[in-house]
Design a protein around this motif. Structure first.
Motif, short mmCIF file in Angstrom:
data_model
loop_
_atom_site.label_atom_id
_atom_site.label_comp_id
_atom_site.label_asym_id
_atom_site.label_seq_id
_atom_site.Cartn_x
_atom_site.Cartn_y
_atom_site.Cartn_z
N ASP A 1 -5.54 20.78 -3.48
CA ASP A 1 -6.41 20.10 -4.44
C ASP A 1 -5.66 19.65 -5.68
N ASP A 2 -4.68 20.42 -6.12
CA ASP A 2 -3.91 20.04 -7.30
C ASP A 2 -3.15 18.73 -7.06
N GLU A 3 -2.52 18.61 -5.89
CA GLU A 3 -1.81 17.37 -5.60
C GLU A 3 -2.80 16.23 -5.45
N ALA A 4 -3.94 16.46 -4.84
CA ALA A 4 -4.95 15.41 -4.68
C ALA A 4 -5.39 14.89 -6.05
N ARG A 5 -5.66 15.80 -6.99
CA ARG A 5 -6.06 15.39 -8.34
C ARG A 5 -4.94 14.61 -9.03
N ALA A 6 -3.70 15.03 -8.83
CA ALA A 6 -2.56 14.34 -9.45
C ALA A 6 -2.40 12.92 -8.88
N VAL A 7 -2.58 12.78 -7.58
CA VAL A 7 -2.48 11.46 -6.95
C VAL A 7 -3.58 10.55 -7.48
N VAL A 8 -4.79 11.05 -7.55
CA VAL A 8 -5.92 10.26 -8.05
C VAL A 8 -5.65 9.81 -9.48
N ALA A 9 -5.21 10.72 -10.33
CA ALA A 9 -4.95 10.38 -11.73
C ALA A 9 -3.84 9.32 -11.84
N ALA A 10 -2.78 9.48 -11.07
CA ALA A 10 -1.67 8.52 -11.11
C ALA A 10 -2.09 7.16 -10.57
N ALA A 11 -2.88 7.15 -9.51
CA ALA A 11 -3.32 5.89 -8.92
C ALA A 11 -4.25 5.15 -9.87
N ARG A 12 -5.11 5.87 -10.55
CA ARG A 12 -6.03 5.23 -11.50
C ARG A 12 -5.30 4.66 -12.69
N ALA A 13 -4.20 5.32 -13.09
CA ALA A 13 -3.44 4.84 -14.25
C ALA A 13 -2.72 3.54 -13.89
N LEU B 1 9.84 4.40 4.93
CA LEU B 1 9.76 5.84 4.74
C LEU B 1 10.74 6.25 3.65
N LEU B 2 10.19 6.71 2.52
CA LEU B 2 10.98 7.13 1.37
C LEU B 2 10.96 8.65 1.33
N ARG B 3 12.07 9.26 1.62
CA ARG B 3 12.17 10.72 1.76
C ARG B 3 12.36 11.39 0.41
N ARG B 4 11.31 11.29 -0.38
CA ARG B 4 11.32 11.90 -1.71
C ARG B 4 9.89 12.08 -2.19
N ALA B 5 9.76 12.82 -3.25
CA ALA B 5 8.44 12.99 -3.86
C ALA B 5 8.03 11.68 -4.53
N TRP B 6 6.76 11.45 -4.63
CA TRP B 6 6.23 10.27 -5.29
C TRP B 6 6.20 10.49 -6.80
N SER B 7 6.14 9.41 -7.52
CA SER B 7 5.93 9.47 -8.97
C SER B 7 4.87 8.43 -9.31
N ALA B 8 4.25 8.56 -10.45
CA ALA B 8 3.21 7.61 -10.86
C ALA B 8 3.76 6.19 -10.91
N MET C 1 0.86 -1.17 0.00
CA MET C 1 0.00 0.00 0.00
C MET C 1 0.91 1.23 0.00
N ILE C 2 0.40 2.32 -0.53
CA ILE C 2 1.16 3.57 -0.63
C ILE C 2 0.50 4.64 0.22
N VAL C 3 1.31 5.42 0.92
CA VAL C 3 0.85 6.62 1.61
C VAL C 3 1.65 7.79 1.06
N VAL C 4 0.95 8.81 0.61
CA VAL C 4 1.58 10.03 0.13
C VAL C 4 1.41 11.09 1.21
N GLY C 5 2.53 11.65 1.67
CA GLY C 5 2.49 12.69 2.70
C GLY C 5 3.18 12.23 3.97
N GLY C 6 3.69 13.18 4.71
CA GLY C 6 4.45 12.84 5.90
C GLY C 6 3.94 13.48 7.17
N ALA C 7 2.79 14.16 7.11
CA ALA C 7 2.25 14.82 8.30
C ALA C 7 1.64 13.79 9.25
N ASP C 8 1.22 14.25 10.41
CA ASP C 8 0.65 13.35 11.42
C ASP C 8 -0.55 12.57 10.90
N GLY C 9 -1.39 13.21 10.08
CA GLY C 9 -2.53 12.51 9.52
C GLY C 9 -2.11 11.36 8.62
#
Length: 112
Positions: A100-112, A77-84, A31-39
Protein backbone atom coordinates in the motif's frame (compact mmCIF):
# COMPACT_ATOMS: atom_id res chain seq x y z
CA UNK A 1 -21.89 -26.83 -19.98
CA UNK A 2 -18.42 -25.28 -20.01
CA UNK A 3 -16.80 -23.20 -17.28
CA UNK A 4 -18.28 -19.74 -17.10
CA UNK A 5 -21.59 -20.46 -18.86
CA UNK A 6 -23.50 -20.77 -15.61
CA UNK A 7 -22.01 -17.57 -14.18
CA UNK A 8 -19.15 -19.29 -12.35
CA UNK A 9 -15.75 -17.83 -13.06
CA UNK A 10 -13.79 -20.43 -14.99
CA UNK A 11 -10.01 -20.67 -14.85
CA UNK A 12 -9.54 -18.53 -17.98
CA UNK A 13 -11.79 -15.63 -16.96
CA UNK A 14 -10.68 -12.37 -15.43
CA UNK A 15 -11.05 -12.39 -11.68
CA UNK A 16 -12.80 -9.52 -9.85
CA UNK A 17 -11.00 -6.20 -10.22
CA UNK A 18 -10.48 -3.54 -7.58
CA UNK A 19 -10.89 -0.81 -10.19
CA UNK A 20 -12.79 -0.46 -13.42
CA UNK A 21 -10.72 -0.66 -16.61
CA UNK A 22 -10.67 2.54 -18.66
CA UNK A 23 -10.28 3.14 -22.37
CA UNK A 24 -7.65 5.57 -23.61
CA UNK A 25 -6.41 6.42 -27.07
CA UNK A 26 -2.91 5.15 -26.42
CA UNK A 27 -1.52 4.79 -29.95
CA UNK A 28 1.86 6.48 -30.09
CA UNK A 29 1.58 7.77 -26.52
CA UNK A 30 4.01 6.98 -23.70
CA UNK A 31 2.66 4.90 -20.83
CA UNK A 32 4.41 3.75 -17.66
CA UNK A 33 4.23 0.39 -15.91
CA UNK A 34 5.67 0.08 -12.41
CA UNK A 35 6.58 -3.47 -11.40
CA UNK A 36 8.05 -6.50 -13.06
CA UNK A 37 5.84 -9.40 -11.94
CA UNK A 38 3.61 -11.39 -14.29
CA UNK A 39 0.65 -9.12 -13.56
CA UNK A 40 2.66 -6.09 -14.59
CA UNK A 41 3.73 -7.92 -17.76
CA UNK A 42 0.07 -8.51 -18.60
CA UNK A 43 -0.59 -4.78 -18.14
CA UNK A 44 2.42 -3.81 -20.28
CA UNK A 45 1.35 -6.22 -23.01
CA UNK A 46 -2.17 -4.79 -22.99
CA UNK A 47 -0.85 -1.22 -23.30
CA UNK A 48 1.52 -2.21 -26.12
CA UNK A 49 -1.32 -3.95 -27.95
CA UNK A 50 -3.21 -0.63 -27.77
CA UNK A 51 -0.30 1.02 -29.58
CA UNK A 52 1.40 2.69 -26.61
CA UNK A 53 5.12 3.07 -26.09
CA UNK A 54 5.58 1.44 -22.69
CA UNK A 55 8.35 2.14 -20.20
CA UNK A 56 8.50 -0.57 -17.53
CA UNK A 57 10.35 0.15 -14.28
CA UNK A 58 11.30 -3.12 -12.58
CA UNK A 59 14.25 -4.02 -10.37
CA UNK A 60 13.60 -7.76 -10.66
CA UNK A 61 11.48 -8.50 -13.76
CA UNK A 62 9.78 -11.87 -14.13
CA UNK A 63 10.59 -14.18 -17.03
CA UNK A 64 7.29 -13.20 -18.63
CA UNK A 65 8.28 -9.51 -18.49
CA UNK A 66 11.71 -10.33 -19.92
CA UNK A 67 10.13 -12.23 -22.83
CA UNK A 68 7.65 -9.44 -23.49
CA UNK A 69 10.33 -6.76 -23.63
CA UNK A 70 12.44 -8.92 -25.93
CA UNK A 71 9.51 -9.58 -28.28
CA UNK A 72 7.91 -6.10 -28.38
CA UNK A 73 10.19 -3.19 -29.32
CA UNK A 74 7.62 -0.73 -28.00
CA UNK A 75 8.17 -2.11 -24.47
CA UNK A 76 11.31 -0.71 -22.84
CA UNK A 77 12.38 -2.59 -19.73
CA UNK A 78 14.26 -0.27 -17.36
CA UNK A 79 15.90 -2.34 -14.62
CA UNK A 80 15.74 0.25 -11.89
CA UNK A 81 13.40 1.84 -9.42
CA UNK A 82 11.04 4.49 -10.74
CA UNK A 83 11.16 8.14 -9.76
CA UNK A 84 8.50 10.83 -10.02
CA UNK A 85 10.49 12.47 -12.82
CA UNK A 86 10.05 9.29 -14.90
CA UNK A 87 6.32 9.96 -15.14
CA UNK A 88 6.67 13.35 -16.89
CA UNK A 89 4.92 13.36 -20.26
CA UNK A 90 3.24 9.97 -19.81
CA UNK A 91 -0.43 9.56 -20.65
CA UNK A 92 -0.95 7.19 -17.71
CA UNK A 93 0.85 5.20 -15.06
CA UNK A 94 -0.15 1.63 -14.25
CA UNK A 95 1.36 -0.13 -11.27
CA UNK A 96 1.55 -3.51 -9.66
CA UNK A 97 2.71 -2.11 -6.34
CA UNK A 98 4.45 -4.27 -3.77
CA UNK A 99 2.38 -2.82 -0.94
CA UNK A 100 0.00 0.00 0.00
CA UNK A 101 2.86 2.41 0.71
CA UNK A 102 4.27 2.00 -2.79
CA UNK A 103 0.77 2.28 -4.29
CA UNK A 104 0.21 5.60 -2.48
CA UNK A 105 3.64 6.85 -3.60
CA UNK A 106 2.93 5.95 -7.25
CA UNK A 107 -0.45 7.69 -7.13
CA UNK A 108 1.06 10.84 -5.59
CA UNK A 109 3.90 10.94 -8.15
CA UNK A 110 1.57 10.31 -11.09
CA UNK A 111 -0.80 13.06 -9.99
CA UNK A 112 2.08 15.52 -9.64
Amino acid sequence: MTDGEDGDAGPDLIRPLETLPVFLRARGRRMIVVGGADGAAWKAELLAAAGARVDVFALDPSERMERLAAARPEVALLRRAWSAADFAGALAVVAQARDDDEARAVVAAARA
